[in-house]
Design an enzyme around this catalytic site. Sequence first.
Site, mmCIF file in Angstrom:
data_model
loop_
_atom_site.group_PDB
_atom_site.id
_atom_site.type_symbol
_atom_site.label_atom_id
_atom_site.label_comp_id
_atom_site.label_asym_id
_atom_site.label_seq_id
_atom_site.Cartn_x
_atom_site.Cartn_y
_atom_site.Cartn_z
ATOM 1 N N LYS A 17 73.926 30.880 100.966
ATOM 2 C CA LYS A 17 72.526 30.700 100.031
ATOM 3 C C LYS A 17 72.854 29.824 99.084
ATOM 4 C CE LYS A 17 69.765 33.465 100.259
ATOM 5 N NZ LYS A 17 70.720 34.514 100.220
ATOM 6 N N ARG A 93 60.288 34.599 100.547
ATOM 7 C CA ARG A 93 61.329 35.707 101.382
ATOM 8 C C ARG A 93 60.149 36.837 101.654
ATOM 9 N NH1 ARG A 93 66.182 37.616 98.239
ATOM 10 N NH2 ARG A 93 66.323 35.662 96.821
ATOM 11 N N ARG A 130 82.369 39.099 95.520
ATOM 12 C CA ARG A 130 81.391 37.686 94.652
ATOM 13 C C ARG A 130 81.545 38.211 93.094
ATOM 14 N NH1 ARG A 130 75.726 36.029 95.307
ATOM 15 N NH2 ARG A 130 75.210 38.238 95.240
ATOM 16 N N ARG A 162 78.063 40.576 89.006
ATOM 17 C CA ARG A 162 76.663 40.744 89.405
ATOM 18 C C ARG A 162 75.874 41.734 89.277
ATOM 19 N NH1 ARG A 162 73.225 36.407 93.062
ATOM 20 N NH2 ARG A 162 72.080 38.126 93.500
ATOM 21 N N ARG A 173 69.136 45.467 98.933
ATOM 22 C CA ARG A 173 68.882 44.101 99.140
ATOM 23 C C ARG A 173 68.500 43.893 100.699
ATOM 24 N NH1 ARG A 173 73.059 42.349 95.905
ATOM 25 N NH2 ARG A 173 72.042 40.323 96.308
#
Length: 222
Positions: A17, A93, A130, A162, A173
Amino acid sequence: MVPGVRLLILGKQGAGKGTQCVRVARHYVVPHISTGDMFRAAGRMGTEFGLRAREFMDAGELVPDEVVIGVVRERINQDDTANRGFILDGFPRTTEQAEALWDMLAPRGIDLAIDLELPTEQALRRLASRRVCQVCQTNYSTENRPKHDWTCDNCGGEVVQRDDDREEAIRRRLEIYEASTEPLIAWYLERDKLVTIDAMGNPDEVFARLVRAVDRRRGVHG
Ligand code: AP5
Ligand code: MG
């Protein structure tokens, strides 16, 4: 044709995203509004609000609806979004957030909700590798590193993993995504606002698919 575009992007964690929104924002010259980036920035500033949001984020939980809706309402009422449009990343969400957004944007509403579709095992692979610039949030990965060590090519900020890209938080998540966010795909489909984009392939390929779908909806032929 109505000027500006009003878009939002759905898709599970790691679907791309943020990666696509940066490109979409440049292409259509609209602000990229990412609730996750806004909360991370507030967390770094150490405000009471930011520190509270960080507790939810680090655990992989959602920030409460009324807080997120308030933040988006304030942002979306600013002049740039009213005049040029926007791409929303990570909002809504939950059904409650989708309903609040629907009311906020009436009567014109959004042009399109884009669902980036990616198999979970691919998303997990992307999340594990990531790395993100702490300052400007540019995405990197262990395969696509900055030119100099872990220093951002864009702004010189430190590129790190992160805090919510740990195994336990990722699992949580994804569970929340399935329970609370995935139902929004049907919600937007029922309102004739949904397009599904295959998120496999490199970012430029995905972006080309996405722009084709948006332009088709806007009646731009090319
Ligand atoms: P948020 O920051 O929105 O995170 P997320 O939803 O968990 O999504 P991600 O950012 O992890 O994934 P992405 O799809 O953006 O993937 P990316 O482009 O980085 O939210 C964080 C937290 O904030 C939430 O958990 C919650 O606590 C809170 N929050 C935010 N909004 C909220 C709301 N509305 N309500 C309540 N709480 C809220 O890509 C991933 C990796 O893959 C990168 O390394 C990238 O380089 C790579 N990649 C991307 N595309 C490709 C490709 N095509 N090929 C290969 N690699 C690719
Ligand atoms: Mg993101």
